[in-house]
Design a protein around this motif. Structure first.
Motif, short mmCIF file in Angstrom:
data_model
loop_
_atom_site.label_atom_id
_atom_site.label_comp_id
_atom_site.label_asym_id
_atom_site.label_seq_id
_atom_site.Cartn_x
_atom_site.Cartn_y
_atom_site.Cartn_z
N GLN A 55 38.32 61.45 28.14
CA GLN A 55 37.09 62.25 28.09
C GLN A 55 37.38 63.70 28.50
O GLN A 55 36.83 64.64 27.92
CB GLN A 55 36.02 61.64 28.98
N LYS A 56 38.24 63.86 29.47
CA LYS A 56 38.61 65.21 29.90
C LYS A 56 39.30 65.96 28.75
O LYS A 56 39.01 67.15 28.52
CB LYS A 56 39.56 65.14 31.11
N MET A 60 38.21 69.40 26.81
CA MET A 60 39.10 70.55 26.63
C MET A 60 39.08 71.01 25.17
O MET A 60 39.07 72.22 24.90
CB MET A 60 40.53 70.19 27.05
N VAL A 61 39.06 70.05 24.25
CA VAL A 61 39.01 70.40 22.82
C VAL A 61 37.72 71.15 22.52
O VAL A 61 37.74 72.17 21.81
CB VAL A 61 39.13 69.13 21.94
N ILE A 64 38.00 74.71 23.83
CA ILE A 64 38.88 75.53 22.99
C ILE A 64 38.18 75.93 21.70
O ILE A 64 38.24 77.10 21.28
CB ILE A 64 40.21 74.78 22.70
N LYS A 65 37.50 74.99 21.09
CA LYS A 65 36.77 75.30 19.85
C LYS A 65 35.69 76.35 20.10
O LYS A 65 35.50 77.27 19.29
CB LYS A 65 36.14 74.03 19.26
N ALA A 66 34.99 76.23 21.23
CA ALA A 66 33.94 77.20 21.55
C ALA A 66 34.55 78.59 21.77
O ALA A 66 34.00 79.60 21.31
CB ALA A 66 33.16 76.75 22.79
N LEU A 67 35.68 78.65 22.48
CA LEU A 67 36.34 79.94 22.70
C LEU A 67 36.81 80.56 21.39
O LEU A 67 36.67 81.76 21.17
CB LEU A 67 37.55 79.76 23.64
N GLU A 68 37.39 79.71 20.51
CA GLU A 68 37.86 80.22 19.22
C GLU A 68 36.69 80.73 18.37
O GLU A 68 36.80 81.77 17.73
CB GLU A 68 38.64 79.14 18.47
N LYS A 69 35.59 80.01 18.37
CA LYS A 69 34.42 80.44 17.60
C LYS A 69 33.89 81.76 18.14
O LYS A 69 33.57 82.67 17.38
CB LYS A 69 33.35 79.36 17.64
N SER A 70 33.79 81.85 19.46
CA SER A 70 33.31 83.08 20.08
C SER A 70 34.25 84.24 19.75
O SER A 70 33.80 85.35 19.45
CB SER A 70 33.22 82.88 21.59
N LYS A 94 45.22 75.88 25.07
CA LYS A 94 45.88 75.00 24.09
C LYS A 94 47.15 74.39 24.67
O LYS A 94 47.43 73.21 24.47
CB LYS A 94 46.19 75.75 22.79
N ARG A 95 47.92 75.20 25.38
CA ARG A 95 49.15 74.69 26.03
C ARG A 95 48.82 73.63 27.06
O ARG A 95 49.48 72.60 27.14
CB ARG A 95 49.92 75.84 26.67
N LYS A 96 47.80 73.90 27.86
CA LYS A 96 47.39 72.94 28.88
C LYS A 96 46.93 71.64 28.22
O LYS A 96 47.26 70.54 28.68
CB LYS A 96 46.26 73.54 29.72
#
Length: 116
Positions: A55-56, A60-61, A64-70, A94-96
């Protein structure tokens, strides 16, 4: 005389062996293990044990998707420093994620081997 007797016995044994029914069975151990109640219980145990980490990773996915969209929508109005900072943040997350995902995979594999 002894040679004839030995020859007769050997021929008799060969004929018995040739006429005997040969029965064989093939067992697929992977299928047996997969279908056994113990395997199902072990799978449930593993699922419950690693549910939190999975779930964690899903969270994280989503982050990351929200950051990329923003980044995609706002990069045109960002300063060069802000873009670089956001790019670095996305790369680090992404590395983490990749590290945590690989770690989970290895831990799950190790635990599965312990159970088996």
């Amino acid at each position: 005389m002894k040679l004839k007797l030995v020859t007769f016995i050997v021929i008799g044994l060969f004929s018995l062996i040739a006429n005997a029914e040969i029965k064989s069975a093939f067992i697929n151990p992977a299928l047996v293990m997969e279908k056994s109640p113990q395997a199902k219980k072990a799978a449930d145990t593993l699922r419950n044990e690693f549910k939190g980490r999975e779930q964690k990773l899903r969270g994280m996915v989503d982050d990351i998707k929200a950051l990329e969209k923003s980044y995609q929508t706002d990069s045109a109005i960002m300063s060069e420093d802000q873009r670089k900072k956001n790019e670095e943040e996305i790369i680090q997350k992404k590395r983490k994620f990749q590290f945590d995902q690989q770690s989970l995979k290895e831990d799950l594999q190790t635990r599965r081997q312990e159970i088996i």
